[in-house]
Scaffold this motif. Structure first.
Motif, PDB file in Angstrom:
ATOM      1  N   ALA A  73       0.782  -1.239   0.000  1.00  0.00           N
ATOM      2  CA  ALA A  73       0.000   0.000   0.000  1.00  0.00           C
ATOM      3  C   ALA A  73       0.814   1.289   0.000  1.00  0.00           C
ATOM      4  N   ARG A  74       1.884   1.349   0.742  1.00  0.00           N
ATOM      5  CA  ARG A  74       2.488   2.665   0.907  1.00  0.00           C
ATOM      6  C   ARG A  74       3.094   3.201  -0.390  1.00  0.00           C
TER       7      ARG A  74
ATOM      8  N   GLN C  14     -14.501  -1.580   5.766  1.00  0.00           N
ATOM      9  CA  GLN C  14     -14.473  -0.458   6.700  1.00  0.00           C
ATOM     10  C   GLN C  14     -13.308   0.464   6.384  1.00  0.00           C
ATOM     11  N   ARG C  15     -12.212  -0.146   5.979  1.00  0.00           N
ATOM     12  CA  ARG C  15     -11.007   0.636   5.740  1.00  0.00           C
ATOM     13  C   ARG C  15     -11.087   1.492   4.488  1.00  0.00           C
ATOM     14  N   GLU C  18     -11.031   5.104   5.165  1.00  0.00           N
ATOM     15  CA  GLU C  18      -9.934   5.727   5.921  1.00  0.00           C
ATOM     16  C   GLU C  18      -8.902   6.329   4.981  1.00  0.00           C
ATOM     17  N   TYR C  21      -2.729   4.739   3.009  1.00  0.00           N
ATOM     18  CA  TYR C  21      -1.320   4.817   3.399  1.00  0.00           C
ATOM     19  C   TYR C  21      -0.458   5.357   2.267  1.00  0.00           C
TER      20      TYR C  21
ATOM     21  N   TRP D 149      -1.960  -3.922   4.395  1.00  0.00           N
ATOM     22  CA  TRP D 149      -2.045  -3.106   5.617  1.00  0.00           C
ATOM     23  C   TRP D 149      -0.773  -3.185   6.434  1.00  0.00           C
ATOM     24  N   ALA D 152       2.602  -2.017   4.916  1.00  0.00           N
ATOM     25  CA  ALA D 152       2.647  -0.557   4.863  1.00  0.00           C
ATOM     26  C   ALA D 152       2.803   0.014   6.262  1.00  0.00           C
ATOM     27  N   PHE D 156       5.797   2.526   8.734  1.00  0.00           N
ATOM     28  CA  PHE D 156       5.769   3.630   9.707  1.00  0.00           C
ATOM     29  C   PHE D 156       6.747   3.353  10.843  1.00  0.00           C
TER      30      PHE D 156
END
Lengths: 211, 148, 602, 389
Positions: A73-74, C14-15, C18, C21, D149, D152, D156
Motif C-alpha cells: 500500500a504505501r 471499513q477501511r 480511511e 497509506y 495493511w 505498509a 511507519f
C-alpha cells in the motif's frame, strides 16, 4: 522424448549435461531482438513495455526486503504498471536484489535466460556494482555485469522504496527511448558472458542457454 | 617657507636626503646583507619622494584627517650611531627615529601656522611621515621583538 | 467455524473510508530523515586528509586521493577521501571516526545510473546536489570512537617542584603510555610536519606492542637525541595531530620519552646500529649542540672519523646551558650524548674556534666542516639604562645555574620577555627563592613560549603582567636594586591580518623597583670565530644564513645547521639540520657511492 | 508416509522409506529458489504422491556469504556493520548480540541510557518484523489485503527507525560500547502515535484474518508441533511457546532492561499454524506495550556510550563467550572466541531459523497438501539468510 533441435550452423555444446539430458534441451544460440521496421510501431511497443513492467518474484538477496513495501500500500508500485510475477516466462524485469552468491548466480542465469525478450535487469544495492559489503567474500560475485547485462543500477544499502520507484521511472524512460538493450548485449557477447559464468560456477550441470 | 610649494619642495628634498643617507651608509657597511637592506630603505625613501611629487602635481591628495597608528616604539629606544657594523636592529632604529623626527618637525610647524592650506599640507606631511614610521615600527615589532 | 468467521472478512470494507497509506509522489515527497545516513559530505577545507575514514572502512569503499587544491598545506596530507558507492554500506563509521569532524552525511539517497563504474564521488570536490545539504547524519554529541582526552602527565606539585631542580614531569607508566599510544590514528601527518621526520606512528605502535627496543631503533633512525626531545621538543607534530582538532593531540613527546625511559643506557650498544667500516674521511664539527652532535652521529654511522670542537666544558650546547635541569635533567642529556660518543665520535671540549683552534686549520685538515654554533648572544632591548649592572640576561642566568654558579639575582626580580628563555629564567629564579614578575609586551596568548611552560610558570607562582612595555631602566637608590619604568599597552588589530600589535599608552606608566631585571627577549649568533671575509663569503646576514640544499654553504667544504641556519631555532630543527648535513657531507665526500645508496633506499 | 502421532514417532529420526521413483507414481518437485511461496531464497525438494507430500528436503546455500569468515578479518568496530546483514528483516538482534559479546569479552559496561535505548530498539524491531510476518502469513493463504495493511504499517515503524538510527533497514545503531545517538526531538510523541495506530490495526487484522473462515480452515491443524518435539528438534521462540512450553529468554535470563519491564510470557496450547500465528499476533501487541514502557522509563539524558579505547586498534583479551537474546523467532545466539588480537578468532551465529527451516520443516511438511506448504513455512517464521549466513 524430444528431438534434438539442430540450429543451422553455430550450435551450443551444452557440455554440462549428460547425453540423455542433452536430448531435453535446445542447442540453439539466443537471438537478438529485432525492432519493428516501422519506428512508430516500435515506439508504441516500447511505450507499452515501459508501462507494464512485470517483475520476476525472485528475491536473490537482501534487496527483496524493500520490494515488499514497494509492492504494497504505501508505495504501491502497481500504479506505475509494475507487478510481480511468479514465473520467468511472464516477466520482463529481473530485479537482482543485491549480492549474488555463486549458487544463486546459477539460478539467476537460468531464470534470466528463460525470460521472454525484451527483458530488462535492474541491480539493487552496492553489491552488484562493486562487491559492496561482501567484496571479500568467497561465495559472492563482485561485479555483476561480468555475468549478466544490467540495464540500471540503483545504489544504496538497501535502496529505499522511493529510489526504487525513481529507478523504475528511469527504466521506463530508457525503455521508451529504446535504450535498454541489455538483452541484445547478452546475445552479442554471449560467449564472453558464458565464459565468465563458467569461471565461477564450477558444477555447470545445465544447458548453455534456456529458453 | 611660507608657501605650499616651498613646503613640499622641502619635504621632497628631505626624502631625497634620507635616500642619500641610506645609500651612503650602505657604501660603508661590511656585509652584503646589510648593504642590501639599507639600499632597500633608500628605495623606500625614494618611493616616499614619488608620493610627494605626486602631491605637488595634484595627482595625490594628502590626508591629514587620517588616523595613523603610533606604536611608540622608537620613542623609547636609545639612539644608534651609524657605524660600519650596524645590525638590522640598528638600521631599523635609525630609520624609525628619522621618520619620527620628520613627523615631529612637520607637526611642530603645523602648530605654528594659522589654519589654512598651509596647515593642511603640513599636517598631511606629518601624517605621511607617521605612515612611514609605522612601516618601520611594524617591521621592528615583527622581526626584532619576536620573543618580547 | 461460525457465521462470524464468514462475515468478519468483510470488515475490510471499513477501511475503504480511511485515509490511504499510499504516498502520492514517493520520489518527491519523502526526503530522508533529519539524521539519515545518505551520501557523504566532506567539508574539504576542514578535512586534513588524515585517512582515518579509509582505515575504518571495512569495505575499502574509501580511497584517499590527492586533491591538488590542498597539496602542500601545513598539517594536511593533501589527500581527500573518495567514496565508492559500489562498496559503501552507509554505516557512517567514517563520520564517527573523522578526526576533524569534516565528514558528515546528507539525507540524500538516490543515485541511479546504468554505468557501474560511475559510482565514485570525491566529497567536496565533485559537484553533487547534496553538497550543501543541511540535514543528514552527524556524529552525536558525546559519542566517540577514540578518547578525546589525553592521559594526564604525572607531575610534581607546584610546591614540591619549587623546592629543587628535580624534573617536574614524572613520565608515564606502562599502562598510561599504552593508553595514550592507543589514541594515535596513524595518519602520518606528524611525520611530514616533524622537522626531523621522525617515524612517529611506528614508534607509537611499538609502545602498543610493548616492543620498546624497536621503538628506540626507529627513533634513532632520524634523531640521536630521543631522551632530550622526549622532554623538551617543541613538538610541532602535536600541533598538527588531527586527534587534537576535536580533542587533545596525542602526547607524542611524552610517548617518545616513555620509550627512552624504558631502555637502559647500557643496552643501547646492543640495540642500536653500529657504524659501518671506516671510510677514511675526516669531518670536523664546530659546536657540540644538538645540530653538531646529530651530524656527528650520522656521519660516524657512515664510517667517517668525526671530531667535534666545543668551547664549553661539556656537550649539549643550549640543551645543557639554556634548558634548566627541572625540564631536562643532565643525566638524560648525557644518555643521548654518551651514546653518540660511544660509537666513536670524538668531542674536544674547551676548544674554542678562533682562539684555541683556527677555523682555517680545520678547513685545511679535514675533508668537510660542519658548523652549528647556534645563537648565544642575548639581544638587547635598546632602551635607556639597559647597561645597568643589575640588568642580567636570561641566558646568562640559565648558564650559571647549569654550571652550579650563583647568578645573584636577589629576592625580587622582573623578567622581560615571553619566550621559553624568559619562562625558564623566571622558573629558575623561583627555585632560587625569588619573587618573580614577568613583563610581556603582548597578551599571554601571544607568548611564543610553550603553552605548558606558561601554565607551569604560573602554577609555580610567577606573576605574568601582559601588555607591559618596558620603556626605561632607572637607577634605584640602592646600588643593589634597579627600577624599571614600563607602560601599559593596548592591542590594536593589524588591518592587514597580521598579529595584533601593542601600542604604548603613555598615560599609563608604572615604575617598580627590583633586585634585578632579567632580560630575555631573544638571542643572536656569535660569529667572532669567523673572519669578516669568511662571514661575507658564507653569506651571513645579520648573524643568520640560509644554506643551500643539504645544508651546503657557498664554501666547498663547509656545511651549516642549527639555530643560526634555520628559521625555527629549536632543538629538533637543529637535529634535522645535522642529519641532513650528514647526508650532504656523505654525498659530497663520496658522490657516486651515496647517490647509488639513496637510489637503492628509495 | 510418516504420520506424526504420539511420542515415539516424534523422536523417530529414521530416514523415510525410499520411494520407487521409476514407478511413475511419484513426482519430484522443486519449490524454489525462484518461487513466490518460499520465504526468501531457498528451495524445497518435494516428493509428491498426487498432491500430497511424502518427502521434503530443504536446500539452502543460496544466500551464503561467509559472514563468520568475513568477521575474522574485520576489526571489532567494523564487524557490527557486517553482522546486521545476517538476518535481513531483523538486523538489530545481530547488532545487539555482537556488541554484547564484544562488551562481555572486553569488560565494557554500557550506561543505563544505552540499555534502555537498546531495549526499545530491539522491541521496535520485533514489532516491525512481526508486522511483516503477519502480512506474509496472510499472503501465504491467498489473502492480499492484510499484507497491504501490515507491510505498509511496518513502514511507519521503519520511519521511526529512520529517525532514531538514520537508516530504514540496516540501522547499525547498536554499536559496541552503547548506541550511536540519543532520541531525536519529538520522537516520543511520534512513536506513541504510531503505537496507537498499530494497536488499532492489530484489532482489525485479528478480525479479518483470524476470524476468516478460509484462513481458519486451512491453518488449523496444519503442521502441529508437539511438546515432545521441542527439545530434540531445538525448537524455540513462539513455535515452542505455542504448544505450551514456557520458554522466553527475556523472562528466563533477563538481559538489557527486560527485568524492569512488565510483561508475561504468552503461551498457546497446540502449536499448529493457526495457534502460532495467533500467538505472534498477541506478542505483537505485547511489543507495543513494551515499547510504551520503554518510552516511559528510558532516561531522557545522560551518556549513551561507554568510554571506549581507540577503535582503530582495539584489541580484546583472549576469551570466549556465548550470548543470547530472544528474537521474534526465539533464541538467537552468538558464540565468540577472541585471542587477544585486533580480530575475532571465531564467531558462530546461532539463528533459530536453522532448525525451524530444515529439520522441523522437513518433518512437518510430510503428509500435507502441496498448496499448504507455503503457509506452513511462513508459520514457522524462518529467514533463509540467517540459516546460512
Amino acid at each position: 522424448m524430444f528431438k534434438k533441435t539442430l540450429n543451422t550452423e553455430d550450435t551450443l555444446k551444452n557440455s554440462g549435461l549428460t547425453d540423455e539430458e542433452q536430448q531435453l534441451f535446445s542447442n540453439a544460440r539466443p537471438q537478438a531482438y529485432e525492432p519493428y521496421p516501422i519506428k512508430a510501431v516500435e515506439d508504441f511497443a516500447n511505450w507499452a513495455r515501459a508501462n507494464s513492467l512485470w517483475i520476476l518474484a525472485f528475491g536473490t538477496g537482501c534487496g527483496a526486503i524493500e520490494l515488499r513495501p514497494l509492492m504494497t500500500a504505501r508505495f504501491d508500485a502497481n500504479r506505475f504498471g509494475v507487478a510481480g510475477r511468479p514465473t520467468p516466462r511472464q516477466s520482463s524485469v529481473f530485479v537482482i536484489g543485491g549480492y549474488a552468491s555463486v549458487k544463486t548466480l546459477k539460478r539467476i542465469i537460468r531464470s534470466y535466460e528463460q525470460m521472454q525478450g525484451p527483458k530488462f535487469v535492474i541491480a539493487l544495492g552496492i553489491c552488484p556494482v562493486n562487491g559492496g559489503m561482501y567484496f571479500d567474500s568467497y561465495n559472492t560475485v563482485n561485479q555483476f555485469d561480468q555475468y549478466l547485462p544490467v540495464d540500471l543500477y540503483i545504489t544504496g544499502c538497501m535502496p529505499r522504496p522511493e529510489v526504487l520507484v525513481a529507478g523504475i521511472m528511469e527504466l521506463q524512460k530508457k525503455i521508451k527511448a529504446g535504450e535498454c538493450n541489455g538483452a541484445n548485449l547478452y546475445v552479442e557477447n554471449f560467449d564472453w558472458y558464458k565464459s565468465n559464468q563458467k569461471k565461477v560456477i564450477k558444477n555447470w550441470d545445465m544447458p548453455d542457454y534456456n529458453w | 617657507m611660507n608657501t605650499v610649494d616651498e613646503i613640499l619642495d622641502y619635504a621632497i628634498e628631505q626624502e631625497q636626503l634620507a635616500a642619500d643617507f641610506y645609500e651612503d651608509v650602505a657604501q660603508r657597511v661590511e656585509t652584503a646583507g646589510m648593504k642590501k637592506i639599507l639600499l632597500d630603505f633608500a628605495e623606500e625613501e625614494k618611493r616616499h619622494k614619488k608620493i610627494l611629487l605626486a602631491v605637488k602635481t595634484g595627482e595625490h591628495e594628502l590626508t591629514p584627517e587620517q588616523e595613523i597608528l603610533d606604536l611608540k616604539i622608537s620613542d623609547y629606544l636609545v639612539e644608534v650611531k651609524t657605524s660600519e657594523n650596524i645590525s638590522y636592529q640598528d638600521a631599523l632604529i635609525i630609520a624609525m627615529q628619522r621618520e619620527r623626527a620628520a613627523y615631529n618637525l612637520y607637526n611642530d610647524m603645523a602648530q605654528k601656522v594659522p589654519d589654512g592650506k598651509l596647515k593642511h599640507i603640513l599636517l598631511g606631511l606629518a601624517k605621511e611621515e607617521a605612515k612611514h614610521k609605522l612601516f618601520f615600527e611594524a617591521e621592528y615589532d615583527e622581526r626584532v621583538l619576536t620573543d618580547n | 467455524m461460525s457465521l462470524k468467521d464468514l462475515l468478519s472478512p468483510f470488515f475490510v470494507w471499513q477501511r475503504a473510508f480511511e485515509k490511504p497509506y499510499t504516498t502520492l509522489r514517493p520520489t518527491l515527497d519523502r526526503p530522508g530523515a533529519p539524521a539519515y545516513r545518505g551520501f557523504h559530505i566532506n567539508i574539504t577545507e576542514t578535512c586534513v586528509g588524515c585517512g582515518s575514514c579509509q582505515t575504518i572502512c571495512q569495505n575499502n569503499a574509501i580511497d584517499m586521493v590527492a586533491v591538488e587544491a590542498y597539496a602542500g598545506r601545513a598539517g594536511d596530507s593533501g589527500l581527500r577521501p573518495r567514496f565508492d558507492y559500489g562498496r559503501c554500506c552507509w554505516c557512517g563509521l567514517c563520520v564517527d571516526i573523522c578526526t576533524a569532524a569534516s565528514l558528515r552525511m546528507s539525507n540524500e539517497y538516490a543515485w541511479i545510473s546504468d554505468d557501474p563504474d560511475s559510482f565514485h564521488f570525491t566529497a567536496g570536490v565533485d559537484d553533487k546536489p547534496w553538497q550543501d545539504n543541511e540535514l543528514g547524519y552527524r556524529r552525536a554529541e558525546g559519542y566517540h570512537l577514540n578518547p578525546p582526552k589525553r592521559i594526564e602527565m604525572p607531575m610534581l606539585s607546584a610546591q614540591e617542584s619549587l623546592k629543587s631542580f628535580a624534573e617536574v614531569t614524572l613520565g608515564y607508566n606502562e599502562e598510561q603510555a599504552k593508553k595514550e599510544a592507543d589514541r594515535c590514528v596513524e595518519c602520518g601527518i606528524c611525520v611530514a610536519t616533524c622537522p626531523a621526520h621522525m617515524d612517529v606512528p611506528d614508534y607509537i605502535h611499538s609502545i602498543r606492542d610493548g616492543d620498546y627496543e624497536k621503538g628506540l631503533q626507529l627513533m634513532y633512525r632520524t634523531n640521536p637525541f630521543p631522551a632530550t626531545c622526549g622532554r623538551i621538543c617543541t613538538r610541532r607534530c602535536e600541533s598538527v595531530c588531527p586527534v587534537g582538532i576535536l580533542g587533545e593531540p596525542v602526547a607524542i613527546r611524552w610517548l617518545k620519552r616513555f620509550i627512552v625511559d624504558q631502555v637502559d643506557k647500557k643496552d643501547y650498544q646492543r640495540i642500536l646500529e653500529k657504524p659501518i667500516a671506516s671510510t677514511g674521511f675526516k669531518v670536523a664539527i664546530i659546536g657540540a649542540g644538538p645540530g653538531g652532535l646529530s651530524a656527528a652521529y650520522y656521519l660516524r654511522q657512515q664510517g667517517h672519523a668525526v671530531t667535534v670542537y666545543e668551547a664549553q666544558a661539556t656537550g649539549g650546547g643550549m640543551l645543557r646551558y639554556g634548558v634548566p635541569s627541572y625540564r631536562l635533567p643532565d643525566a638524560e642529556l648525557d644518555k643521548d650524548i654518551d651514546h653518540i660518543t660511544s660509537i666513536g665520535v670524538e668531542i674536544k671540549y674547551n676548544s674554542r674556534i678562533g682562539k684555541d683552534v683556527m677555523f682555517e686549520s680545520l678547513l685545511e685538515n679535514y675533508d668537510a666542516v660542519f658548523m652549528s654554533t647556534g645563537l648565544s648572544v642575548p639581544s638587547s632591548m635598546r632602551i635607556n639604562g639597559e647597561n645597568h649592572a643589575r640588568v642580567l640576561s636570561g641566558l646568562q642566568i640559565l648558564a650559571d645555574v647549569a654550571s652550579d654558579r650563583d647568578p645573584g639575582i636577589g629576592k625580587k626580580v622582573a623578567v622581560i620577555g615571553g619566550g621559553n628563555v624568559a619562562m625558564d629564567a623566571a622558573r629558575v629564579s623561583r627555585r632560587l627563592g625569588a619573587e618573580v614578575t614577568i613583563l610581556y609586551r603582548r597578551r599571554i596568548s601571544d607568548m611564543p613560549a610553550d603553552e605548558e611552560e606558561i601554565h607551569e610558570c604560573q602554577q609555580e607562582g610567577c606573576t605574568i603582567v601582559p601588555q607591559a612595555i618596558p620603556v626605561e631602566i632607572i637607577d634605584a637608590d640602592n646600588k643593589q636594586k634597579v627600577c624599571i619604568k614600563w607602560g601599559e599597552a593596548k592591542m590594536v588589530d593589524d588591518p592587514k591580518g597580521g598579529r595584533a600589535r601593542p601600542v604604548l599608552q603613555e598615560d599609563k606608566m608604572h615604575t617598580e623597583t627590583y633586585d634585578c631585571i632579567i632580560s630575555a627577549i631573544g638571542q643572536s649568533s656569535n660569529l667572532d670565530y669567523l673572519s669578516k671575509e669568511l662571514q661575507e663569503q658564507l653569506a651571513f646576514e645579520w648573524g643568520k644564513l640560509t644554506p643551500a640544499e643539504y645544508q651546503h654553504t657557498s664554501m666547498k667544504k663547509v656545511f651549516v645547521g642549527g639555530d643560526f641556519a634555520n628559521r625555527t631555532a629549536d632543538a629538533i630543527s637543529a637535529i634535522e639540520d645535522g642529519h641532513h648535513a650528514a647526508r650532504g657531507i656523505n654525498r659530497f665526500l663520496n658522490p657516486d657511492f651515496y647517490t647509488a645508496l639513496e637510489k637503492q633506499e628509495n | 508416509m510418516t504420520q506424526l502421532t504420539g511420542h515415539s514417532s516424534a523422536l523417530d529420526f529414521a530416514q523415510p522409506e525410499p520411494v520407487d521413483m521409476a514407478s511413475g507414481k511419484y513426482v519430484k518437485l522443486w519449490q524454489g529458489p525462484q518461487h513466490p511461496g518460499i520465504t526468501g531464497n531457498m528451495s524445497l525438494e518435494l516428493t509428491l504422491d498426487g498432491d500430497t507430500i511424502i518427502d521434503c528436503k530443504t536446500h539452502v546455500g543460496y544466500l551464503h556469504r561467509g559472514f563468520e569468515k568475513l568477521m575474522e578479518r574485520r576489526s571489532f568496530i567494523q564487524n557490527f556493520t557486517v553482522v546486521c546483514r545476517i538476518a535481513v528483516p531483523e538486523p538489530t538482534f545481530n547488532e545487539y548480540l555482537y556488541s554484547h559479546a564484544v562488551e562481555q569479552l572486553s569488560g565494557i559496561k554500557i550506561p543505563e541510557r544505552a540499555i534502555w535505548l537498546r531495549t526499545m530498539n530491539l522491541e521496535l524491531m520485533r514489532l516491525a518484523s512481526f508486522l511483516m510476518w503477519i502480512g506474509g502469513m496472510s499472503g501465504a493463504f491467498g489473502q492480499y489485503t492484510v499484507p497491504n495493511w501490515t507491510t505498509a504499517y511496518r513502514d511507519f515503524v521503519l520511519d521511526l527507525f529512520e529517525e532514531m538510527t538514520g537508516a530504514r533497514i540496516y540501522h547499525m545503531y547498536i554499536v559496541p560500547g552503547g548506541v550511536r545517538a540519543g532520541l531525536p526531538d519529538g520522537f516520543e510523541k511520534r512513536a506513541r502515535d504510531i503505537m496507537d495506530g498499530a494497536e488499532k490495526l492489530l484489532d482489525q487484522v485479528e478480525r479479518v484474518m483470524f476470524n476468516n473462515a478460509v484462513f481458519k480452515a486451512r491453518s488449523k491443524g496444519l503442521g502441529i508441533i508437539t511438546p515432545d518435539m521441542i527439545d530434540p528438534y531445538g525448537i524455540v521462540g513462539p513455535n515452542a511457546r505455542a504448544c505450551g512450553v514456557e520458554r522466553d529468554i527475556r523472562k528466563d535470563e533477563p538481559y538489557l532492561a527486560y527485568d524492569q519491564l512488565n510483561f508475561e510470557t504468552i503461551t498457546g496450547k497446540d502449536s499448529d499454524a493457526y495457534e502460532r500465528a495467533y500467538l505472534r499476533l498477541q506478542e505483537t501487541r505485547q511489543c507495543i506495550s513494551l515499547i510504551r514502557q520503554c518510552l516511559d522509563k528510558a532516561p531522557k539524558d545522560g551518556p549513551f556510550q561507554a568510554d571506549m579505547p581507540n577503535v582503530l586498534h582495539w584489541k580484546i583479551p583472549a576469551g570466549e563467550t556465548y550470548v543470547k537474546a530472544e528474537c521474534t523467532r526465539g533464541e538467537y545466539g552468538y558464540y565468540m572466541v577472541t585471542d587477544g588480537s585486533e580480530f575475532v578468532r571465531r564467531v558462530h551465529v546461532r539463528g533459530p531459523s536453522y532448525t525451524h527451516a530444515i529439520a522441523v520443516m522437513e518433518r512437518l511438511a510430510v503428509g500435507n497438501n502441496i498448496a499448504d506448504i507455503a503457509g506452513l513455512m511462513v508459520s514457522l517464521h524462518t529467514y533463509p539468510p540467517e540459516i546460512e549466513r
